[in-house]
Design an enzyme around this catalytic site. Sequence first.
Site, PDB file in Angstrom:
ATOM      1  N   GLN A 150      56.273  49.282  37.125  1.00 54.89           N
ATOM      2  CA  GLN A 150      55.594  47.975  37.032  1.00 54.89           C
ATOM      3  C   GLN A 150      54.661  47.760  38.231  1.00 54.89           C
ATOM      4  O   GLN A 150      53.667  47.047  38.112  1.00 54.89           O
ATOM      5  CB  GLN A 150      56.629  46.836  36.993  1.00 54.89           C
ATOM      6  CG  GLN A 150      57.420  46.744  35.701  1.00 54.89           C
ATOM      7  CD  GLN A 150      58.706  47.524  35.762  1.00 54.89           C
ATOM      8  OE1 GLN A 150      58.821  48.519  36.473  1.00 54.89           O
ATOM      9  NE2 GLN A 150      59.700  47.105  35.009  1.00 54.89           N
ATOM     10  N   ARG A 190      57.347  41.230  29.676  1.00 53.98           N
ATOM     11  CA  ARG A 190      58.406  41.332  30.695  1.00 53.98           C
ATOM     12  C   ARG A 190      58.068  40.404  31.851  1.00 53.98           C
ATOM     13  O   ARG A 190      57.015  39.773  31.866  1.00 53.98           O
ATOM     14  CB  ARG A 190      58.632  42.784  31.164  1.00 53.98           C
ATOM     15  CG  ARG A 190      57.458  43.696  31.225  1.00 53.98           C
ATOM     16  CD  ARG A 190      56.527  43.584  32.400  1.00 53.98           C
ATOM     17  NE  ARG A 190      57.136  43.358  33.664  1.00 53.98           N
ATOM     18  CZ  ARG A 190      56.586  42.687  34.645  1.00 53.98           C
ATOM     19  NH1 ARG A 190      55.378  42.152  34.507  1.00 53.98           N
ATOM     20  NH2 ARG A 190      57.191  42.502  35.795  1.00 53.98           N
ATOM     21  N   GLY A 191      59.009  40.341  32.819  1.00 51.87           N
ATOM     22  CA  GLY A 191      58.851  39.396  33.922  1.00 51.87           C
ATOM     23  C   GLY A 191      59.584  38.115  33.531  1.00 51.87           C
ATOM     24  O   GLY A 191      59.351  37.575  32.437  1.00 51.87           O
ATOM     25  N   ALA A 192      60.456  37.634  34.431  1.00 48.91           N
ATOM     26  CA  ALA A 192      61.361  36.538  34.058  1.00 48.91           C
ATOM     27  C   ALA A 192      60.661  35.294  33.484  1.00 48.91           C
ATOM     28  O   ALA A 192      61.006  34.850  32.383  1.00 48.91           O
ATOM     29  CB  ALA A 192      62.226  36.176  35.266  1.00 48.91           C
ATOM     30  N   ASP A 202      64.749  37.473  39.142  1.00 49.61           N
ATOM     31  CA  ASP A 202      65.130  37.266  37.733  1.00 49.61           C
ATOM     32  C   ASP A 202      66.228  36.236  37.593  1.00 49.61           C
ATOM     33  O   ASP A 202      66.361  35.591  36.554  1.00 49.61           O
ATOM     34  CB  ASP A 202      65.574  38.584  37.112  1.00 49.61           C
ATOM     35  CG  ASP A 202      64.367  39.400  36.731  1.00 49.61           C
ATOM     36  OD1 ASP A 202      63.752  39.984  37.642  1.00 49.61           O
ATOM     37  OD2 ASP A 202      64.000  39.406  35.537  1.00 49.61           O
ATOM     38  N   ASN A 260      66.740  40.923  41.451  1.00 50.73           N
ATOM     39  CA  ASN A 260      65.346  41.281  41.138  1.00 50.73           C
ATOM     40  C   ASN A 260      65.313  42.778  40.840  1.00 50.73           C
ATOM     41  O   ASN A 260      66.341  43.463  40.911  1.00 50.73           O
ATOM     42  CB  ASN A 260      64.426  40.915  42.313  1.00 50.73           C
ATOM     43  CG  ASN A 260      62.955  41.043  41.943  1.00 50.73           C
ATOM     44  OD1 ASN A 260      62.530  40.554  40.901  1.00 50.73           O
ATOM     45  ND2 ASN A 260      62.167  41.721  42.757  1.00 50.73           N
ATOM     46  N   LYS A 261      64.141  43.277  40.498  1.00 49.95           N
ATOM     47  CA  LYS A 261      63.971  44.682  40.109  1.00 49.95           C
ATOM     48  C   LYS A 261      64.679  45.626  41.074  1.00 49.95           C
ATOM     49  O   LYS A 261      64.608  45.439  42.299  1.00 49.95           O
ATOM     50  CB  LYS A 261      62.460  44.982  40.066  1.00 49.95           C
ATOM     51  CG  LYS A 261      62.076  46.383  39.666  1.00 49.95           C
ATOM     52  CD  LYS A 261      62.691  46.839  38.371  1.00 49.95           C
ATOM     53  CE  LYS A 261      62.361  45.950  37.209  1.00 49.95           C
ATOM     54  NZ  LYS A 261      63.249  46.200  36.032  1.00 49.95           N
TER      55      LYS A 261
HETATM   56  O1  MRU Z   1      62.130  44.611  34.116  1.00 47.84           O
HETATM   57  P1  MRU Z   1      61.047  43.612  34.404  1.00 47.84           P
HETATM   58  O2  MRU Z   1      59.685  44.231  34.502  1.00 47.84           O
HETATM   59  O3  MRU Z   1      61.081  42.439  33.460  1.00 47.84           O
HETATM   60  O4  MRU Z   1      61.418  43.062  35.837  1.00 47.84           O
HETATM   61  C1  MRU Z   1      60.624  42.080  36.402  1.00 47.84           C
HETATM   62  C2  MRU Z   1      60.999  41.735  37.795  1.00 47.84           C
HETATM   63  O5  MRU Z   1      61.943  42.230  38.339  1.00 47.84           O
HETATM   64  C3  MRU Z   1      60.187  40.658  38.445  1.00 47.84           C
HETATM   65  O6  MRU Z   1      60.140  40.852  39.831  1.00 47.84           O
HETATM   66  C4  MRU Z   1      60.823  39.295  38.162  1.00 47.84           C
HETATM   67  O7  MRU Z   1      61.043  39.126  36.805  1.00 47.84           O
HETATM   68  C5  MRU Z   1      59.997  38.186  38.668  1.00 47.84           C
HETATM   69  S1  MRU Z   1      58.507  37.993  37.762  1.00 47.84           S
HETATM   70  C6  MRU Z   1      57.694  36.643  38.321  1.00 47.84           C
END
Ligand code: MRU
Length: 359
Positions: free
Chosen positions: A215, A45-47, A256, A266-267
Amino acid sequence: MIEPIKWKNGKIVFIDQTELPRKLKYVACKDVDILCEAIKKLRIRGAPLIGVAVSLGYALACLNSKEKTLTGLKKDLARASKKLRFTRPTAVNLFWALNRMEKKFETSRLGLWPRSKNIVRASGASREHKAVITQIKRIILKEALNILEEDKLMCIAIGKNGARLIKNGDVILTHCNAGILATAGQGTALSIIYEAKKQGKKFKVYADETRPLMQGSRLTMWELMRNNIDATLICDNMAASVIKNKGVTKIIVGADRIAANGDAANKIGTYGLAVLARYHGIPFYIAAPSSTIDKFIKSGEDIPIEERKPEEIIYAGSKQTAPVSAKVYNPAFDVTPNGLISGIITEKGVYEIKGFRRI
Ligand code: MRU
């Protein structure tokens, strides 16, 4: 530094992030369907990391293809790309990476097999076809590995650009995980923290636990502690009082997808933090690579927001914390309007929103 994803002996090896912080478990994957499941379940996970994962997934599909013609290989790749595109909707890095991989396939296919070749004798053509397919497989894997390596450099550049904003005595609040575990390198928001520490700056970090999938507590705390950062975990609903009573001086988070006007998804919970930052008169920064900017989307209203299963809220891990049939709303992301963002920190520099002007 740990590597949340790598290419090893013809396989994608990734950390199963759902097992953290209890267990550091690596999974070797040689199948696109397994990779898709891992992205959907947030094992990966994470963009930026999702972008790297899908490009390796595309390369895997290319290497796995048994097709003997370019048309057959193209069909196999289109099928794999479609599956990968349906894993998660919000992080634009996923679509950016797959578009880049598809473009690479098209340009190498047309470069190595111009239409004029279709008229060569059938037997000679199939031998030549095989050689071209082998060459294309090599090019496609190389492109995926380029994306992975570029991500590492991009993280360092974001870290260096953002570290200029960190002062001795700063108290930084972050949300979700925009660190090593969210990229192929040292993160985006957390890269700034790692670079500032390298520069000898003294500061404290507060990490939101980030309901419902934690997270912040599972991943951000785990990696900040491993890297000797002075970090304190708080529940999401403590943010307002921590900002007020513990002297938070800035908020830095990842993104994201950033629309052309600077609105940033974002989250879930990020928007609330941006509102709190404005009320308390502290800056709110987004750190993200330029591949997270979607210039085809005018404003945040058009960013697709993923809605996830009710079970993620009805259960905390395996413990039931709400009536099983409770009506639940579970958006994974929210959109912070550009007016609340003090600056966007990318690998190219720090930009204020108005016309993406460098500051
Ligand atoms: O649902 P996730 O864990 O994939 O969400 C991730 C986030 O919201 C991060 O803040 C975002 O992807 C940036 S990661 C460098």
